[in-house]
Design an enzyme around this catalytic site. Structure first.
Site, PDB file in Angstrom:
ATOM      1  N   TYR A 143       0.858  -1.191   0.000  1.00 48.87           N
ATOM      2  CA  TYR A 143       0.000   0.000   0.000  1.00 48.87           C
ATOM      3  C   TYR A 143       0.890   1.235   0.000  1.00 48.87           C
ATOM      4  CZ  TYR A 143      -3.304   3.550   1.675  1.00 48.87           C
ATOM      5  OH  TYR A 143      -4.074   4.675   1.812  1.00 48.87           O
ATOM      6  N   ASP A 238       9.328   2.823  -0.626  1.00 50.83           N
ATOM      7  CA  ASP A 238       8.331   3.459   0.216  1.00 50.83           C
ATOM      8  C   ASP A 238       8.568   3.003   1.650  1.00 50.83           C
ATOM      9  OD1 ASP A 238       6.195   4.382   1.617  1.00 50.83           O
ATOM     10  OD2 ASP A 238       4.649   3.587   0.274  1.00 50.83           O
ATOM     11  N   LYS A 266       4.956   9.089   8.658  1.00 47.91           N
ATOM     12  CA  LYS A 266       4.696   8.523   9.987  1.00 47.91           C
ATOM     13  C   LYS A 266       5.705   8.988  11.046  1.00 47.91           C
ATOM     14  CE  LYS A 266       1.490   5.169   8.250  1.00 47.91           C
ATOM     15  NZ  LYS A 266       1.451   4.339   7.069  1.00 47.91           N
TER      16      LYS A 266
HETATM   17  C1  LIG Z   1       0.739   4.814   5.714  1.00 45.79           C
HETATM   18  C2  LIG Z   1       1.427   4.538   4.453  1.00 45.79           C
HETATM   19  C3  LIG Z   1       1.293   5.381   3.336  1.00 45.79           C
HETATM   20  C4  LIG Z   1       0.300   6.501   3.272  1.00 45.79           C
HETATM   21  O1  LIG Z   1       0.583   7.507   4.166  1.00 45.79           O
HETATM   22  P1  LIG Z   1      -0.595   8.559   4.529  1.00 45.79           P
HETATM   23  O2  LIG Z   1       0.085   9.556   5.390  1.00 45.79           O
HETATM   24  O3  LIG Z   1      -1.649   7.744   5.211  1.00 45.79           O
HETATM   25  O4  LIG Z   1      -1.089   9.129   3.250  1.00 45.79           O
HETATM   26  C5  LIG Z   1       2.074   5.138   2.231  1.00 45.79           C
HETATM   27  N1  LIG Z   1       2.946   4.105   2.208  1.00 45.79           N
HETATM   28  C6  LIG Z   1       3.077   3.268   3.256  1.00 45.79           C
HETATM   29  C7  LIG Z   1       4.070   2.167   3.177  1.00 45.79           C
HETATM   30  C8  LIG Z   1       2.315   3.449   4.394  1.00 45.79           C
HETATM   31  O5  LIG Z   1       2.440   2.580   5.407  1.00 45.79           O
END
Ligand SMILES: *Cc1c(COP(=O)(O)O)cnc(C)c1O
Length: 431
Positions: A143, A238, A266
């Site tokens: 994701y 990511d 995060k």
């Molecule tokens: C949480 C997450 C996102 C999205 O981040 P948001 O701040 O919720 O838009 C993208 N990539 C990964 C791997 C994530 O865990």
């Protein structure tokens, strides 16, 4: 008792779709009422019915220092007294950028944004601008946020054109996204052989956390690095979730792989909305105003958010927080594995740094297909039995649990005794 939360949820549903501002919070996949949270402190959160929970969600990752950490709170307070947004450059933006470049050496230049979604969206645009190619590759079960290009999962076979995961995503956009299974070198080789010269970028969670936690097979990330380099495909890690969770240098440091671009989020915002994308100077120089790739943000680099990020990363470094949180997680998982063995339950636990997932399957979980062999009915029983005992877990088999440096040995012992009761219930249900 969730009497007040039940009423609050009904009221919220009148004015907010499903009563929540992010779907997972609605508890759809486990059923029941989500507790409405009024307060948090350290490893604990408290709902409006005055229930106390040991928190293994931690806002889905950011709160690695625990909630309401005094250093972070003071940084936000001090910043807020000087103004909440200017739309002009500040020293704090450079400071956070320097910290990020220092922690993650593959990042030479970095642009701040407000969410992980924005970071991955911008990284893809940048990969396309840099290579002048259109296709992108993503992995089944990874994701990367909710923008159109990445809300796509696999059809079967490497070359199945992307099919949108959500109504509203144009097929013409989803069609530019190619999806293959994680941990499968041959699938990537085949795809690159057929389409390599048209692929702008490959985006991957190096250590995926959005199908539950999954680890790379030995040599897998190395192969991904070598293959993308051979075909001139921009490799985007990511690490929005894994950043500062798998290790201080993130997963790329742990596995010694250098991507071309990295997305973080995060943890780097300490609970405020911060994310970023960054990487090689040569590529980042394509970003406006240096280059033509346009990307902007009214609140990007926001002073409160920068203050929270700087305070978090500086504290994390000075106090070896990543290692502390990882030790807490090892201690918990060791106890959990022992309970599983004693009860002879068909379960698998994956762990990395301060993240772990308990899968209700006897299979090793190494990709989306194996994650999907989990028994969701067992998860549901486990989840609710834990919640009733005051342990707050992510409400889905396919989410990762997070720990902080604020979790105490007492929290861990308490959680393990709750796990034993919850898993005994699961065992009884299987008999
Ligand atoms: C949480 C997450 C996102 C999205 O981040 P948001 O701040 O919720 O838009 C993208 N990539 C990964 C791997 C994530 O865990």
């Amino acid at each position: 008792m969730l009497t007040k939360s039940l009423a609050a949820f009904e009221k919220a549903k009148q004015v907010i779709p499903g009563g929540v501002n992010s779907p997972v919070r609605s508890f759809r996949s486990v059923g029941g009422t989500p507790p409405f949270i009024k307060q948090a402190q350290g490893s604990k959160i408290y709902d409006i019915d005055d229930n106390e929970y040991i928190d293994y969600v931690l806002s889905y990752g950011p709160q690695i220092l625990g909630h309401v950490h005094p250093t972070v709170v003071e940084a936000i307070r001090a910043a807020s007294l000087k103004g909440t947004s200017y739309g002009a450059p500040t020293l704090a933006e450079t400071k956070l950028a320097e910290l990020i470049c220092e922690f993650v050496p593959s990042i030479e230049m970095v642009r701040m944004v407000n969410s992980g979604t924005e970071a991955t969206m911008s990284a893809l645009r940048l990969a396309r601008a840099y290579t002048k190619r259109e296709y992108i590759v993503k992995f089944e079960g990874c994701y990367h946020g909710h923008h159109d290009s990445l809300l796509v999962k696999a059809g079967s076979g490497a070359l199945t054109l992307g099919v949108p995961d959500s109504p509203g995503v144009p097929a013409s956009i989803a069609g530019n996204t190619l999806t293959i299974p994680y941990n499968d070198v041959a699938a990537l080789e085949n795809l690159l052989q057929l389409k390599g010269s048209e692929i702008a970028g490959l985006i991957i969670e190096p250590t995926p956390g959005n199908m539950g936690l999954v680890l790379p097979n030995p040599g897998y990330l190395q192969a991904v690095r070598e293959l993308t380099a051979a075909y001139g495909v921009v490799l985007i890690f990511d690490e929005v979730m894994s950043g500062f969770r798998s290790s201080e240098q993130s997963s790329q440091g742990l596995y010694a792989i250098e991507p071309d671009l990295t997305c973080l989020g995060k943890v780097i915002g300490g609970g405020l909305p911060v994310a970023c994308y960054g990487g090689k100077k040569e590529i980042m120089q394509c970003v406006a105003p240096l280059g033509g790739m346009y990307q902007a943000g009214t609140l990007s680099g926001n002073p409160l958010a920068m203050a929270a990020g700087i305070a978090t990363l500086e504290y994390l470094k000075a106090h070896k927080i990543c290692a502390q949180a990882a030790t807490n997680t090892e201690n918990l998982v060791q106890g959990l594995r022992q309970i599983i063995a004693e009860l002879e339950l068909p379960c698998t636990v994956n762990i990395l740094g301060s993240m772990f997932t308990l899968f209700f399957t006897k299979n090793q979980v190494t990709d989306f297909a194996s994650a999907c062999t989990s028994d969701l009915a067992s998860f549901k029983i486990y989840f609710h039995a834990m919640l009733e005992q005051g342990i707050y877990l992510p409400p889905s088999q396919f989410e990762t649990c997070f720990m902080s440096s604020a979790h105490t040995p007492e929290d861990i012992a308490q959680t393990l005794s709750c796990m034993r009761i919850a898993l005994t219930k699961v065992k009884a249900s299987l008999a």
